[in-house]
Design a protein around this motif. Structure first.
Motif, PDB file in Angstrom:
ATOM      1  N   ILE A 325       0.839  -1.196   0.000  1.00  0.00           N
ATOM      2  CA  ILE A 325       0.000   0.000   0.000  1.00  0.00           C
ATOM      3  C   ILE A 325       0.877   1.250   0.000  1.00  0.00           C
ATOM      4  O   ILE A 325       0.543   2.258  -0.637  1.00  0.00           O
ATOM      5  N   HIS A 326       2.012   1.199   0.686  1.00  0.00           N
ATOM      6  CA  HIS A 326       2.944   2.334   0.697  1.00  0.00           C
ATOM      7  C   HIS A 326       3.524   2.551  -0.690  1.00  0.00           C
ATOM      8  O   HIS A 326       3.605   3.689  -1.186  1.00  0.00           O
ATOM      9  N   THR A 327       3.913   1.468  -1.343  1.00  0.00           N
ATOM     10  CA  THR A 327       4.478   1.559  -2.690  1.00  0.00           C
ATOM     11  C   THR A 327       3.452   2.112  -3.670  1.00  0.00           C
ATOM     12  O   THR A 327       3.769   2.943  -4.520  1.00  0.00           O
ATOM     13  N   ALA A 328       2.207   1.653  -3.552  1.00  0.00           N
ATOM     14  CA  ALA A 328       1.144   2.109  -4.438  1.00  0.00           C
ATOM     15  C   ALA A 328       0.875   3.599  -4.259  1.00  0.00           C
ATOM     16  O   ALA A 328       0.676   4.335  -5.228  1.00  0.00           O
ATOM     17  N   ASN A 329       0.882   4.065  -3.013  1.00  0.00           N
ATOM     18  CA  ASN A 329       0.652   5.484  -2.756  1.00  0.00           C
ATOM     19  C   ASN A 329       1.782   6.345  -3.318  1.00  0.00           C
ATOM     20  O   ASN A 329       1.540   7.433  -3.850  1.00  0.00           O
ATOM     21  N   LEU A 330       3.010   5.869  -3.227  1.00  0.00           N
ATOM     22  CA  LEU A 330       4.144   6.606  -3.783  1.00  0.00           C
ATOM     23  C   LEU A 330       4.041   6.709  -5.303  1.00  0.00           C
ATOM     24  O   LEU A 330       4.375   7.747  -5.891  1.00  0.00           O
ATOM     25  N   ALA A 331       3.572   5.639  -5.926  1.00  0.00           N
ATOM     26  CA  ALA A 331       3.513   5.588  -7.389  1.00  0.00           C
ATOM     27  C   ALA A 331       2.219   6.149  -7.961  1.00  0.00           C
ATOM     28  O   ALA A 331       2.089   6.302  -9.176  1.00  0.00           O
ATOM     29  N   ASP A 332       1.237   6.469  -7.093  1.00  0.00           N
ATOM     30  CA  ASP A 332      -0.095   6.888  -7.560  1.00  0.00           C
ATOM     31  C   ASP A 332      -0.686   5.852  -8.505  1.00  0.00           C
ATOM     32  O   ASP A 332      -1.170   6.165  -9.600  1.00  0.00           O
ATOM     33  N   LEU A 333      -0.644   4.615  -8.051  1.00  0.00           N
ATOM     34  CA  LEU A 333      -1.170   3.492  -8.833  1.00  0.00           C
ATOM     35  C   LEU A 333      -1.931   2.552  -7.911  1.00  0.00           C
ATOM     36  O   LEU A 333      -1.667   2.494  -6.712  1.00  0.00           O
ATOM     37  N   PRO A 334      -2.878   1.773  -8.483  1.00  0.00           N
ATOM     38  CA  PRO A 334      -3.506   0.722  -7.672  1.00  0.00           C
ATOM     39  C   PRO A 334      -2.518  -0.411  -7.447  1.00  0.00           C
ATOM     40  O   PRO A 334      -1.502  -0.517  -8.151  1.00  0.00           O
ATOM     41  N   ILE A 335      -2.826  -1.250  -6.502  1.00  0.00           N
ATOM     42  CA  ILE A 335      -1.920  -2.349  -6.138  1.00  0.00           C
ATOM     43  C   ILE A 335      -1.524  -3.195  -7.344  1.00  0.00           C
ATOM     44  O   ILE A 335      -0.345  -3.527  -7.536  1.00  0.00           O
ATOM     45  N   PHE A 336      -2.500  -3.529  -8.177  1.00  0.00           N
ATOM     46  CA  PHE A 336      -2.245  -4.490  -9.260  1.00  0.00           C
ATOM     47  C   PHE A 336      -1.508  -3.876 -10.461  1.00  0.00           C
ATOM     48  O   PHE A 336      -1.162  -4.590 -11.402  1.00  0.00           O
ATOM     49  N   LYS A 337      -1.240  -2.553 -10.442  1.00  0.00           N
ATOM     50  CA  LYS A 337      -0.509  -1.915 -11.543  1.00  0.00           C
ATOM     51  C   LYS A 337       0.945  -1.619 -11.177  1.00  0.00           C
ATOM     52  O   LYS A 337       1.677  -1.042 -11.991  1.00  0.00           O
ATOM     53  N   LEU A 338       1.373  -2.022 -10.013  1.00  0.00           N
ATOM     54  CA  LEU A 338       2.751  -1.791  -9.617  1.00  0.00           C
ATOM     55  C   LEU A 338       3.707  -2.574 -10.521  1.00  0.00           C
ATOM     56  O   LEU A 338       3.469  -3.744 -10.835  1.00  0.00           O
ATOM     57  N   ASP A 339       4.771  -1.934 -10.956  1.00  0.00           N
ATOM     58  CA  ASP A 339       5.735  -2.561 -11.856  1.00  0.00           C
ATOM     59  C   ASP A 339       7.149  -2.418 -11.289  1.00  0.00           C
ATOM     60  O   ASP A 339       7.350  -1.955 -10.161  1.00  0.00           O
ATOM     61  N   ASP A 340       8.135  -2.830 -12.096  1.00  0.00           N
ATOM     62  CA  ASP A 340       9.522  -2.792 -11.635  1.00  0.00           C
ATOM     63  C   ASP A 340       9.950  -1.383 -11.229  1.00  0.00           C
ATOM     64  O   ASP A 340      10.659  -1.198 -10.243  1.00  0.00           O
ATOM     65  N   THR A 341       9.502  -0.397 -12.006  1.00  0.00           N
ATOM     66  CA  THR A 341       9.876   0.984 -11.708  1.00  0.00           C
ATOM     67  C   THR A 341       9.345   1.412 -10.349  1.00  0.00           C
ATOM     68  O   THR A 341      10.063   2.032  -9.544  1.00  0.00           O
ATOM     69  N   ALA A 342       8.091   1.080 -10.080  1.00  0.00           N
ATOM     70  CA  ALA A 342       7.476   1.452  -8.803  1.00  0.00           C
ATOM     71  C   ALA A 342       8.136   0.721  -7.642  1.00  0.00           C
ATOM     72  O   ALA A 342       8.373   1.308  -6.575  1.00  0.00           O
ATOM     73  N   LEU A 343       8.436  -0.552  -7.826  1.00  0.00           N
ATOM     74  CA  LEU A 343       9.075  -1.327  -6.763  1.00  0.00           C
ATOM     75  C   LEU A 343      10.486  -0.817  -6.485  1.00  0.00           C
ATOM     76  O   LEU A 343      10.910  -0.702  -5.326  1.00  0.00           O
ATOM     77  N   LYS A 344      11.207  -0.492  -7.550  1.00  0.00           N
ATOM     78  CA  LYS A 344      12.570   0.024  -7.386  1.00  0.00           C
ATOM     79  C   LYS A 344      12.563   1.367  -6.668  1.00  0.00           C
ATOM     80  O   LYS A 344      13.419   1.644  -5.822  1.00  0.00           O
TER      81      LYS A 344
END
Length: 384
Positions: A325-344
């Motif tokens: 949820i923290h990663t998703a908020n940082l990326a302004d994306l829903p959970i299922f759209k998180l990608d390598d860029t967002a995780l990195k």
């Protein structure tokens, strides 16, 4: 309970009655009078997934906490939106203020902002003072159209949402309600075509599911008894009968522990409560879809969802987002759209990343199931 309320004096406006919204828009309320059930995050993720199916989606923030607006716009944009003179009045409260405050002007739609990173996901921003209209709407509904100066109030919110839907050619509207049983929630609920009940594995959610049906039927009974009284209003009530689409069993902890087993038992109890109390109550009031549609939705996805998703009327069981949820908020994306860029960007690497990727893939399947079930159950083919 006595309360003070100012009665707005509404002039007769020379406006044309419109078929607000139109047949393209399907409005879905996300509601449980018990808080902490994940309704806001669910609205955002479901809305986004529906856009991936080729739909234009409107998120309506009907909660004075305004969390859905912040989540969808992104927290940096959110602050600027309410500070900038060009946008700060473009919200649900100011949108209906001409009627709710008795101003000599008609409702007018405005261009809604899009959610961050998704041009097809529109947001009707909320307002912290929306609850200030609770008294006016309550009194207008209690008097049932007998006071001409208040006749436009019960239909104002639905009419304004309909104007926004028409302006943006919306296919699905998701309305995030606050966790309460006040007049604004009733007003937004009876303005919907369907509804979803988010739940949480705790004893209070179990109790809430047991009583929710009675409250919703009472709201619908009011609409049935009073609908014709507002037919000649400039803003009549929405001609709809909300249909139950299913529950969301949210925030389930998958860790193998005694606590997880307890959560599993609680969700099983919620599923049982839905089958034995909620659905029969709603069915008797004509607020359910065809039984075969619930069965078809369950059968089509039972092999793709986790084996512990056993409730016939459960759209899906949604695991705890945990750190994602923290990663998703940082990326302004829903959970299922998180990608390598967002995780990195959130410094998620190695074994932790491998687990995160598996979880993201699982969430994608879950929300795909929810969106697909919604599209089927909310269709005219599944209406009784």
């Amino acid at each position: 309970m006595a309360f003070a309320v100012s009665i707005p004096r509404i002039r007769s406006l020379p406006i044309e009655k419109l078929a607000f919204g139109g047949p393209m828009s399907t409005r879905i309320a996300i509601f449980n009078h018990k808080g902490g059930t994940g309704k806001t995050v669910s609205a955002y993720n479901i809305g986004w997934k529906l856009t991936e199916h080729g739909n234009k989606v409107l998120l309506v923030d009907g909660d004075s906490q305004v969390n859905l607006t912040a989540l969808a716009l992104g927290f940096d944009v959110f602050d600027k939106y309410y500070e900038d003179d060009s946008t700060k009045s473009k919200n649900i409260k100011d949108g209906v203020s001409p009627v709710l405050e008795g101003k000599p002007s008609a409702l007018e739609p405005f261009d809604c902002p899009s959610a961050a990173n998704n041009p097809n996901l529109f947001v009707l921003p909320g307002h912290a003072e929306l609850a200030a209209y609770e008294g006016q709407i309550s009194l207008a509904q209690e008097t049932g159209g007998t006071l001409s100066v208040m006749k436009n109030l019960p239909g104002a919110l639905q009419a304004f949402i309909g104007m926004i839907e028409a302006q943006h050619e919306i296919d699905y509207t998701l309305i995030d309600l606050n966790p309460g049983l006040g007049a604004i929630n009733q007003n937004l609920f009876i303005a919907s075509d369907a509804f979803i009940v988010p739940t949480n594995p705790d004893p209070f959610s179990l109790m809430a599911v047991g009583t929710l049906g009675n409250h919703l039927v009472r709201w619908m009974n009011w609409k049935d008894a009073n609908f014709h009284k507002f037919e000649d209003a400039d803003y009549p009530l929405h001609a709809s009968r909300p249909v139950f689409l299913g529950t969301l069993n949210s925030r389930f902890n998958k860790h193998a522990s005694k606590a997880a087993r307890k959560f599993d038992e609680r969700i099983a109890q919620i599923d049982e409560q839905v089958e034995q109390r909620l659905v029969p109550t709603l069915q008797a009031a004509g607020m359910t879809a065809k039984p075969e549609c619930y069965q078809r939705a369950f059968d089509e996805w039972k092999d793709k969802l986790a084996a512990d998703n056993k409730g016939l009327h459960a759209l899906a069981r949604i695991p705890d987002f945990q750190g994602l949820i923290h990663t998703a908020n940082l990326a302004d994306l829903p959970i299922f759209k998180l990608d390598d860029t967002a995780l990195k960007a959130d410094n998620i690497q190695g074994i932790v990343k491998e687990k995160a990727v598996r979880n993201i893939e699982s969430f994608d399947v879950i929300y795909e199931a929810i969106a697909s079930k919604i599209e089927m159950l909310a269709s005219n083919d599944c209406r009784i």
